[in-house]
Design a protein around this motif. Structure first.
Motif, short mmCIF file in Angstrom:
data_model
loop_
_atom_site.label_atom_id
_atom_site.label_comp_id
_atom_site.label_asym_id
_atom_site.label_seq_id
_atom_site.Cartn_x
_atom_site.Cartn_y
_atom_site.Cartn_z
N UNK A 322 -1.08 7.81 -10.57
CA UNK A 322 -0.12 8.11 -9.50
C UNK A 322 -0.26 7.14 -8.34
N UNK A 323 -1.49 6.72 -8.10
CA UNK A 323 -1.73 5.78 -7.00
C UNK A 323 -1.41 4.34 -7.39
N UNK A 324 -1.69 3.97 -8.65
CA UNK A 324 -1.39 2.59 -9.03
C UNK A 324 0.12 2.36 -9.04
N UNK A 325 0.88 3.44 -9.29
CA UNK A 325 2.34 3.31 -9.29
C UNK A 325 2.88 3.36 -7.86
N UNK A 326 2.06 2.96 -6.91
CA UNK A 326 2.46 2.91 -5.50
C UNK A 326 1.67 1.85 -4.76
N UNK A 327 0.35 1.78 -5.07
CA UNK A 327 -0.52 0.86 -4.34
C UNK A 327 -0.87 -0.37 -5.17
N UNK A 328 -0.54 -0.35 -6.43
CA UNK A 328 -0.54 -1.48 -7.37
C UNK A 328 -1.91 -2.02 -7.81
N UNK A 329 -2.98 -1.84 -7.05
CA UNK A 329 -4.32 -2.19 -7.52
C UNK A 329 -5.30 -1.22 -6.92
N UNK A 359 -1.35 -2.53 -11.62
CA UNK A 359 0.08 -2.56 -11.96
C UNK A 359 0.52 -4.00 -12.20
N UNK A 534 6.25 1.10 -14.09
CA UNK A 534 5.69 -0.23 -13.99
C UNK A 534 4.71 -0.44 -15.15
#
Lengths: 571, 571
Positions: A322-329, A359, A534
């Motif tokens: 959930x966080x990688x789909x927003x913060x990307x790393x 991501x 992503x």
């Protein structure tokens, strides 16, 4: 002591009387008291020689001590756990009675002057004590850690004292460095540290043996105690309360039909309300039963703390997605749990995992990251923990440092699962216990043969049969394999497991159903594929496996401070 | 994709096409793919202007998009969570159909050239897209995070999507920085990170509301299923088995008295053994009962995973004391748990704590360390998170940056509990809800009045009445107070609680007994006072409290990724 506490200015807080001798500032190793860590003396590049003449305060525990010169002075080997090496300390009998100081395990806090020892001695500096500030005594006849060598197995029964041994303290320092190196690596590459939950209502793997978290037992104990002190109402009490409600209700009706004044009616209504409340509370209490709450013959988890069943996490991966789909790393580094009844030297019920997630990245990027991370850890230990590593080489594993050097400097072999199976099928000089054929989950013996015998270096095996891997791994175009990867290293076998995640909504929905899993608990996870999905990937590194790999220690119970396994959770 | 995976040399792994423009190397922000973090473009000191002409790949989610020039191109504000700022991205309709790209929430991965925007625009650089590599679509009519402003309360129902909002991602970055600053601070001062256990059989405070960890429910479910498939033996089966044992026994007796051959006897004996084993196994199975295992009318915890009751830790302090009495400077940073039915904006059932512990140190040293740590955290945020902090000031708390600056630069006030009570008793301009008198536990209103109104800066209150503090805090010479300290800060009140620990065997034994606690569970803890005891101290910082203090956010549920509280444990 506290009464004269005055606020020191911030820049003096880490001040020390010692001067720096290199890029790693010695001032940093000073504490918030006047004490100086032994590490900041004996681990200097000059072994401390340049500090001769300085006055310092040091504290530690006596490793060995002996009286000399017919009892006129004592030599003490003092260790404070900040490094493997001891500081040699000399105490005259005029300064302190020596008999107690020389006992192994005595704690002393002393002040003195650093001096150059006589020519020809091993150490570069020693401390001549001018004042003994504090002594913590030990009765040598009772001390559970005598000078004689103790087995690691024996020490497992003394988890509160074993950090005082050379081995466990060296492991603790190596573990500390691996943890800080982990944070440093990911921070330097722009990954954000995310605390995924420990208590979870999702089961990541869909089939894990999980610990349940509950307050039902304590709630039930409390209720039982309460009911003893204050028994539930008798049937007659409830009947009486019902009667009262009826009476009060009748009064209200009578007043209304008699068109009484508003005030009279409202007084009667409030009396009725009170009677009803009292009845409701009695009826509520009459339902209290000792024991766990039940509904339809089953435990009623709606009465548990979280109003449903809750468990200890087996992995933070799904949540961190959930966080990688927003913060990307992003990455997690936290405890995870398996309630498996494994009594092996490789399994714990509580262990720490590092789980990065990226991501806009595919399986190849994932391999690049995993390889860079492991090599960074190895190089870090070579740069920062060489003394402790040399101790490991001397006492546990002759090849430990060579292994770190090899991994730090060697590109990892990368082969597909299919190729790995072919290589293993062609092996003629060894008979495996588990038969090798396409479709099997590689056993530890296969993994170790690949990395230790065939390639003699770390190996990344990728593209595994979909049947043996989790639903969230991305289906390859061959429709037979998924974009999974395992990193195998000498000594421990599998160190890392990871994959590119399935980001395609239709594909992952079908995979969940094909595996016989229900869709509903994964609805939030599917949202990540519904709204701006992503390409992303990630992996998990078992932190204790990495400590085993680095130190060469054999049993995982000796590389975590407080091991938990079936039947044991000391302290 | 994976099939062409070749191992890159380690020094190329973090390579990037971008050049460094300062001491913080931009190369570090490159990923293990070709992607460049938006942070490494727009957070440069020149705002990215110096990168004009560079070709890069970036990925992210569209915050806002609009078609321009009659649909001939689109402006997209792209965010990848690496920083608050967006990158302005321009896409021509020849490169991609624009309609989908402009939707809020669309994920794109693009390649293009960085260009200087026209004079007079806010941003210093923008990306002109040459190729769209990947798009993750979103249906704007269903997307739960439209452009309109959403309340934090509403977002709590979407913990998997809320990191896509500016607020939650800014909090995540500030939290990440506070965590790394914590490790950096303690590592730089020579503290070793120790992983204390999550599952514990000790209760640190002696009175905590703890979560229990168990496998009894799942074991019982498994047993019930097993018994359905394979029912327990009938009474008649057991009788038949008993009869068989008797028969086989008789045969052995007969053979022996008939002085039969050794072989004959040994055959008969092994048949008897087999019959006995079979009976034992039947009798064992006949004892299986559905439901939880019981003994003497109570739950039989000897059948639980750890063979006793086990709980989630409320603090790692007691266990880490075993390490400080060996390694002399240590800290923990991990999750802790309280099963309290608190529905306030300040309590969580699962939260993270930082707990340093120092040997050869007293209460004053403890205060020095706590003060230096908090000031270091504040300075770190000012140095590294200013953009996110400015967002907080604009949207949540006008004073947030001023507060950080004040704390970073101001020595903390230090007053004894006795003096604090006197000060509060003299307050005339405010009526407290809780009466102030010597002996009370200071309430939040008192703590905040001290730090916010009386001193207008952080305050350390020390030497509390022993009756209101834990048994392990060191008794002062006045025999009335203990060497405890609390650090109070504006906005949240108590941020840190700590103490010098009682190292004197006789004193702590008496304190345990005086508090009505049993000695036996603390026997290992007493060992630390039996064998080479050391003066030591430590404290605990509630990590979420620190995030609240820094960000100015009001509710603790918004500063932890996955909040757990009564009735809620989403995901």
């Amino acid at each position: 002591m506290a009464s004269d506490a005055t606020p020191p200015p911030i820049d003096q807080m880490a001040a020390t009387t010692l001067k720096d001798d290199g890029p790693e500032s010695l001032a940093l190793w000073a504490q918030f008291s006047d004490r100086v860590l032994i590490r900041s003396i004996v681990c200097r590049s000059d072994g401390g020689a340049g500090l001769a003449g300085q006055k310092v305060r040091v504290g530690g525990w006596v490793k060995t001590g002996r009286e000399q010169g017919k009892g006129s002075f004592a030599f003490l080997e003092l260790n404070d756990g900040s490094c493997l090496a001891n500081l040699q300390v000399i105490v005259d009998k005029d300064v302190s009675s020596l008999e107690q100081l020389v006992q192994t395990g005595t704690c002393i806090y002393v002040q003195g002057e650093l001096k150059k020892p006589p020519e020809g001695t091993k150490q570069k500096v020693e401390l001549r004590v001018e004042k003994v500030i504090d002594v913590g005594l030990v009765d040598p006849s009772k001390y559970p850690l005598p000078k004689t060598k103790l087995t690691l197995e024996f020490l497992r029964d003394l988890v509160h004292l074993r950090p005082r041994t050379n081995t466990i303290s060296a492991v603790a320092r190596i573990r500390n460095d691996l943890a800080y190196a982990t944070h440093t690596f990911f921070q330097k590459h722009g990954f954000l540290y995310v605390h995924t939950p420990i208590i979870t209502t999702s089961d990541c793997e869909g089939a894990g043996e999980m610990f349940q978290v509950t307050t039902l037992f304590s709630d039930s104990d409390k209720l039982e105690k309460e009911l003893k002190e204050n028994p539930p109402p008798a049937e007659s009490e409830i009947e009486a309360a019902k009667l009262l409600v009826k009476e009060k209700g009748d009064i209200v009706s009578q007043l209304k039909s008699a068109k009484a004044s508003k005030e009279e009616i409202s007084t009667a209504v409030s009396e009725l309300t009170r009677a009803k409340d009292s009845l409701a509370s009695l009826e509520e209490r009459s339902k209290f039963k000792p024991g766990l709450p039940q509904r339809d013959g089953k435990i009623d988890y709606s009465r548990d703390f979280f109003a449903r069943q809750a468990f200890l996490t087996v992995s933070g991966q799904l949540q961190v997605e959930g966080f990688v789909c927003a913060l990307s790393s992003v990455y997690t580094f936290g405890p995870t749990f398996r309630a498996e009844h494994s009594h092996t030297s490789r399994h714990l019920a509580e262990f720490w995992m590092v789980e990065p997630e990226m991501a806009f990245a595919d399986l190849k990027d994932n391999m690049n990251c995993a390889e860079a991370y492991v090599r960074f850890l190895c190089q870090w230990l070579l740069d920062n923990c060489l003394d402790d590593m040399e101790f490991m080489v001397k006492n546990f594993d002759k090849t430990a440092i060579d292994r770190l050097k090899m991994v730090a400097s060697t590109p990892f072999e990368r082969i597909s699962y299919t190729e790995a199976v072919q290589r293993l099928e062609n092996v003629t000089d060894k008979k495996f216990e588990n038969k090798v054929e396409w479709g099997i989950d590689l056993a530890s013996e296969h993994e170790r043969y690949l990395t230790e015998v065939i390639f003699k270096k770390p190996v990344i095996v990728y593209n595994y049969p979909k049947e043996i891997k989790a639903f969230y791994m991305r289906l390859n175009d061959d429709m037979k394999t998924v974009a999974a990867m395992d990193v195998l290293v000498p000594k421990v076998g599998e160190l890392i497991g990871g994959s590119q995640r399935e980001e395609r909504y239709e594909v992952i929905e079908k995979r969940i159903l094909d595996m016989g899993l229900p869709l509903e608990p994964y609805d939030w996870y599917l949202d990540l594929r519904r709204y701006g999905p992503v390409k992303h990937c990630g992996f998990g590194l078992g932190f204790e496996r990495m400590v085993l790999f680095a130190t060469g220690i054999d049993n995982i119970r000796d590389v975590i401070p407080f091991p938990r396994y079936p039947g044991r959770a000391d302290l």
